[in-house]
Design a protein around this motif. Structure first.
Motif, PDB file in Angstrom:
ATOM      1  N   MET A 152       0.775  -1.227   0.102  1.00 55.02           N
ATOM      2  CA  MET A 152       0.039  -0.143   0.440  1.00 55.02           C
ATOM      3  C   MET A 152       0.782   1.088   0.264  1.00 55.02           C
ATOM      4  SD  MET A 152      -2.830   1.176   3.123  1.00 55.02           S
ATOM      5  CE  MET A 152      -3.635   2.704   3.113  1.00 55.02           C
ATOM      6  N   ASP A 153       0.905   2.499  -1.038  1.00 57.55           N
ATOM      7  CA  ASP A 153       1.177   2.972  -0.743  1.00 57.55           C
ATOM      8  C   ASP A 153       0.242   4.325  -0.818  1.00 57.55           C
ATOM      9  OD1 ASP A 153       3.904   2.263  -2.182  1.00 57.55           O
ATOM     10  OD2 ASP A 153       2.699   2.371  -4.101  1.00 57.55           O
ATOM     11  N   LEU A 154       1.725   5.595  -0.727  1.00 51.20           N
ATOM     12  CA  LEU A 154       0.837   6.926   0.315  1.00 51.20           C
ATOM     13  C   LEU A 154       0.235   7.156  -1.227  1.00 51.20           C
ATOM     14  CD1 LEU A 154       3.067   9.021   2.180  1.00 51.20           C
ATOM     15  CD2 LEU A 154       1.418   7.902   3.411  1.00 51.20           C
ATOM     16  N   SER A 155      -1.371   8.113  -0.259  1.00 53.14           N
ATOM     17  CA  SER A 155      -2.145   9.174  -1.848  1.00 53.14           C
ATOM     18  C   SER A 155      -1.193  10.081  -1.902  1.00 53.14           C
ATOM     19  CB  SER A 155      -3.331   8.625  -1.381  1.00 53.14           C
ATOM     20  OG  SER A 155      -3.469  10.257   0.233  1.00 53.14           O
ATOM     21  N   LYS A 156      -1.153  10.903  -3.125  1.00 45.61           N
ATOM     22  CA  LYS A 156      -0.856  11.813  -3.600  1.00 45.61           C
ATOM     23  C   LYS A 156      -1.414  12.867  -2.528  1.00 45.61           C
ATOM     24  CE  LYS A 156      -1.440  10.564  -8.302  1.00 45.61           C
ATOM     25  NZ  LYS A 156      -1.767  10.860  -9.654  1.00 45.61           N
ATOM     26  N   GLU A 157      -2.355  13.080  -2.250  1.00 41.34           N
ATOM     27  CA  GLU A 157      -3.121  14.114  -0.889  1.00 41.34           C
ATOM     28  C   GLU A 157      -2.028  13.905   0.420  1.00 41.34           C
ATOM     29  OE1 GLU A 157      -5.382  11.904  -2.629  1.00 41.34           O
ATOM     30  OE2 GLU A 157      -6.451  12.615  -4.364  1.00 41.34           O
ATOM     31  N   SER A 158      -1.755  13.233   0.598  1.00 35.15           N
ATOM     32  CA  SER A 158      -0.394  12.812   1.829  1.00 35.15           C
ATOM     33  C   SER A 158       0.532  13.421   2.040  1.00 35.15           C
ATOM     34  CB  SER A 158      -0.405  11.347   2.349  1.00 35.15           C
ATOM     35  OG  SER A 158      -2.182  11.203   3.056  1.00 35.15           O
ATOM     36  N   LYS A 159       0.943  12.770   0.245  1.00 33.61           N
ATOM     37  CA  LYS A 159       1.807  12.892  -0.072  1.00 33.61           C
ATOM     38  C   LYS A 159       2.414  14.659  -0.148  1.00 33.61           C
ATOM     39  CE  LYS A 159       3.676   8.792  -2.617  1.00 33.61           C
ATOM     40  NZ  LYS A 159       4.196   8.478  -4.069  1.00 33.61           N
ATOM     41  N   LYS A 160       1.448  15.158  -1.122  1.00 38.57           N
ATOM     42  CA  LYS A 160       1.653  16.226  -0.905  1.00 38.57           C
ATOM     43  C   LYS A 160       1.368  17.512   0.005  1.00 38.57           C
ATOM     44  CE  LYS A 160      -1.123  20.273  -3.638  1.00 38.57           C
ATOM     45  NZ  LYS A 160      -2.100  20.855  -3.695  1.00 38.57           N
ATOM     46  N   PHE A 161       0.512  16.821   1.175  1.00 36.87           N
ATOM     47  CA  PHE A 161       0.604  18.098   2.272  1.00 36.87           C
ATOM     48  C   PHE A 161       1.897  17.462   2.762  1.00 36.87           C
ATOM     49  CE2 PHE A 161       0.174  17.468   6.729  1.00 36.87           C
ATOM     50  CZ  PHE A 161      -0.299  18.398   6.559  1.00 36.87           C
ATOM     51  N   ILE A 162       2.497  16.739   3.708  1.00 37.47           N
ATOM     52  CA  ILE A 162       4.393  16.180   4.123  1.00 37.47           C
ATOM     53  C   ILE A 162       4.871  17.182   3.496  1.00 37.47           C
ATOM     54  CG2 ILE A 162       5.389  14.585   4.826  1.00 37.47           C
ATOM     55  CD1 ILE A 162       3.368  14.211   6.279  1.00 37.47           C
ATOM     56  N   THR A 163       4.836  17.330   2.190  1.00 33.87           N
ATOM     57  CA  THR A 163       6.078  17.516   1.238  1.00 33.87           C
ATOM     58  C   THR A 163       5.849  19.000   1.563  1.00 33.87           C
ATOM     59  OG1 THR A 163       6.431  16.091  -0.729  1.00 33.87           O
ATOM     60  CG2 THR A 163       6.676  18.478  -0.812  1.00 33.87           C
ATOM     61  N   ASN A 164       4.589  19.530   1.263  1.00 32.42           N
ATOM     62  CA  ASN A 164       4.071  20.791   1.942  1.00 32.42           C
ATOM     63  C   ASN A 164       4.711  21.308   2.915  1.00 32.42           C
ATOM     64  OD1 ASN A 164       3.188  21.660  -0.650  1.00 32.42           O
ATOM     65  ND2 ASN A 164       1.880  21.736  -0.691  1.00 32.42           N
ATOM     66  N   ARG A 165       4.638  20.479   4.195  1.00 36.67           N
ATOM     67  CA  ARG A 165       4.488  20.788   5.830  1.00 36.67           C
ATOM     68  C   ARG A 165       5.871  21.042   5.600  1.00 36.67           C
ATOM     69  NH1 ARG A 165       1.480  22.204  10.399  1.00 36.67           N
ATOM     70  NH2 ARG A 165       2.282  21.114  12.325  1.00 36.67           N
ATOM     71  N   PHE A 166       6.551  20.013   5.978  1.00 38.43           N
ATOM     72  CA  PHE A 166       8.229  19.575   5.989  1.00 38.43           C
ATOM     73  C   PHE A 166       9.289  20.211   5.270  1.00 38.43           C
ATOM     74  CE2 PHE A 166       5.365  16.449   8.766  1.00 38.43           C
ATOM     75  CZ  PHE A 166       5.768  16.944   9.939  1.00 38.43           C
ATOM     76  N   GLY A 167       7.908  20.411   4.042  1.00 35.79           N
ATOM     77  CA  GLY A 167       9.731  19.934   2.528  1.00 35.79           C
ATOM     78  C   GLY A 167      10.386  19.715   2.382  1.00 35.79           C
ATOM     79  N   TYR A 168       9.312  17.886   2.532  1.00 35.70           N
ATOM     80  CA  TYR A 168      10.271  16.984   1.930  1.00 35.70           C
ATOM     81  C   TYR A 168       9.855  15.717   2.225  1.00 35.70           C
ATOM     82  CZ  TYR A 168      11.678  12.429   4.120  1.00 35.70           C
ATOM     83  OH  TYR A 168      12.835  10.568   4.385  1.00 35.70           O
ATOM     84  N   THR A 169       9.658  15.009   0.619  1.00 34.54           N
ATOM     85  CA  THR A 169       9.324  13.931   0.243  1.00 34.54           C
ATOM     86  C   THR A 169       9.588  12.565   1.050  1.00 34.54           C
ATOM     87  OG1 THR A 169       9.422  15.453  -1.563  1.00 34.54           O
ATOM     88  CG2 THR A 169       8.225  12.420  -2.155  1.00 34.54           C
ATOM     89  N   PRO A 170       8.779  12.049   1.946  1.00 37.26           N
ATOM     90  CA  PRO A 170       8.445  10.849   2.034  1.00 37.26           C
ATOM     91  C   PRO A 170       9.394   9.681   1.565  1.00 37.26           C
ATOM     92  CG  PRO A 170       7.126  11.362   2.906  1.00 37.26           C
ATOM     93  CD  PRO A 170       7.083  12.467   1.288  1.00 37.26           C
ATOM     94  N   GLU A 171      10.372   8.424   2.096  1.00 38.39           N
ATOM     95  CA  GLU A 171      10.926   8.218   1.854  1.00 38.39           C
ATOM     96  C   GLU A 171      10.572   7.142   1.492  1.00 38.39           C
ATOM     97  OE1 GLU A 171      15.957   6.103   1.096  1.00 38.39           O
ATOM     98  OE2 GLU A 171      14.994   8.106   1.676  1.00 38.39           O
ATOM     99  N   ARG A 172      10.133   5.908   0.729  1.00 39.17           N
ATOM    100  CA  ARG A 172       9.845   4.336   0.968  1.00 39.17           C
ATOM    101  C   ARG A 172      10.763   3.667   0.876  1.00 39.17           C
ATOM    102  NH1 ARG A 172       6.838   0.613  -3.674  1.00 39.17           N
ATOM    103  NH2 ARG A 172       5.888  -0.959  -1.938  1.00 39.17           N
ATOM    104  N   MET A 173      10.432   3.216   2.562  1.00 43.57           N
ATOM    105  CA  MET A 173      11.290   1.702   3.043  1.00 43.57           C
ATOM    106  C   MET A 173      10.345   0.648   2.766  1.00 43.57           C
ATOM    107  SD  MET A 173      12.057   2.544   6.099  1.00 43.57           S
ATOM    108  CE  MET A 173      13.352   1.604   6.798  1.00 43.57           C
ATOM    109  N   THR A 174      10.920  -0.551   2.610  1.00 42.61           N
ATOM    110  CA  THR A 174      10.333  -2.280   3.438  1.00 42.61           C
ATOM    111  C   THR A 174      11.096  -2.491   3.895  1.00 42.61           C
ATOM    112  OG1 THR A 174      10.304  -2.636   0.281  1.00 42.61           O
ATOM    113  CG2 THR A 174      10.037  -4.311   1.988  1.00 42.61           C
ATOM    114  N   MET A 175      10.405  -2.921   5.846  1.00 38.43           N
ATOM    115  CA  MET A 175      10.791  -3.567   6.309  1.00 38.43           C
ATOM    116  C   MET A 175      11.028  -4.812   6.714  1.00 38.43           C
ATOM    117  SD  MET A 175       9.759  -0.651   9.056  1.00 38.43           S
ATOM    118  CE  MET A 175       8.776  -1.392   9.962  1.00 38.43           C
ATOM    119  N   ASN A 176      11.619  -5.742   7.284  1.00 36.03           N
ATOM    120  CA  ASN A 176      11.104  -7.231   7.402  1.00 36.03           C
ATOM    121  C   ASN A 176      10.709  -7.438   8.782  1.00 36.03           C
ATOM    122  OD1 ASN A 176      12.787  -7.897   4.981  1.00 36.03           O
ATOM    123  ND2 ASN A 176      14.319  -7.549   5.533  1.00 36.03           N
TER     124      ASN A 176
END
Length: 75
Positions: A1-25
């Motif tokens: 499951m990936d982040l929605s476009k709205e959530s990515k946009k909010f995080i980018t605008n709020r923090f000035g950072y695009t969240p980096e996807r990672m896989t956890m074991n």
């Protein structure tokens, strides 16, 4: 499951950072998708549901926040 476009946009605008996807074991051998998010402790992995709930909470009215809080408590 990936982040929605709205959530990515909010995080980018709020923090000035695009969240980096990672896989956890996970200890049970399964994989989980998380995103690295800035925090007081540096970069921390947040599950997708947590980021979606945070973005929804920050953009909602007090009435909507009560509903979101009930959903988050069940996660």
């Amino acid at each position: 499951m990936d982040l929605s476009k709205e959530s990515k946009k909010f995080i980018t605008n709020r923090f000035g950072y695009t969240p980096e996807r990672m896989t956890m074991n996970n200890p049970d051998g399964t994989l989980s998708i998380a995103y690295l998010m800035p925090s007081r402790n540096g970069m921390e992995p947040w599950p997708v549901k947590r980021i979606e709930a945070y973005a929804a909470w920050m953009q909602s009215t007090p009435e909507e926040q009560a509903v979101i809080l009930q959903k988050v408590e069940t996660i």
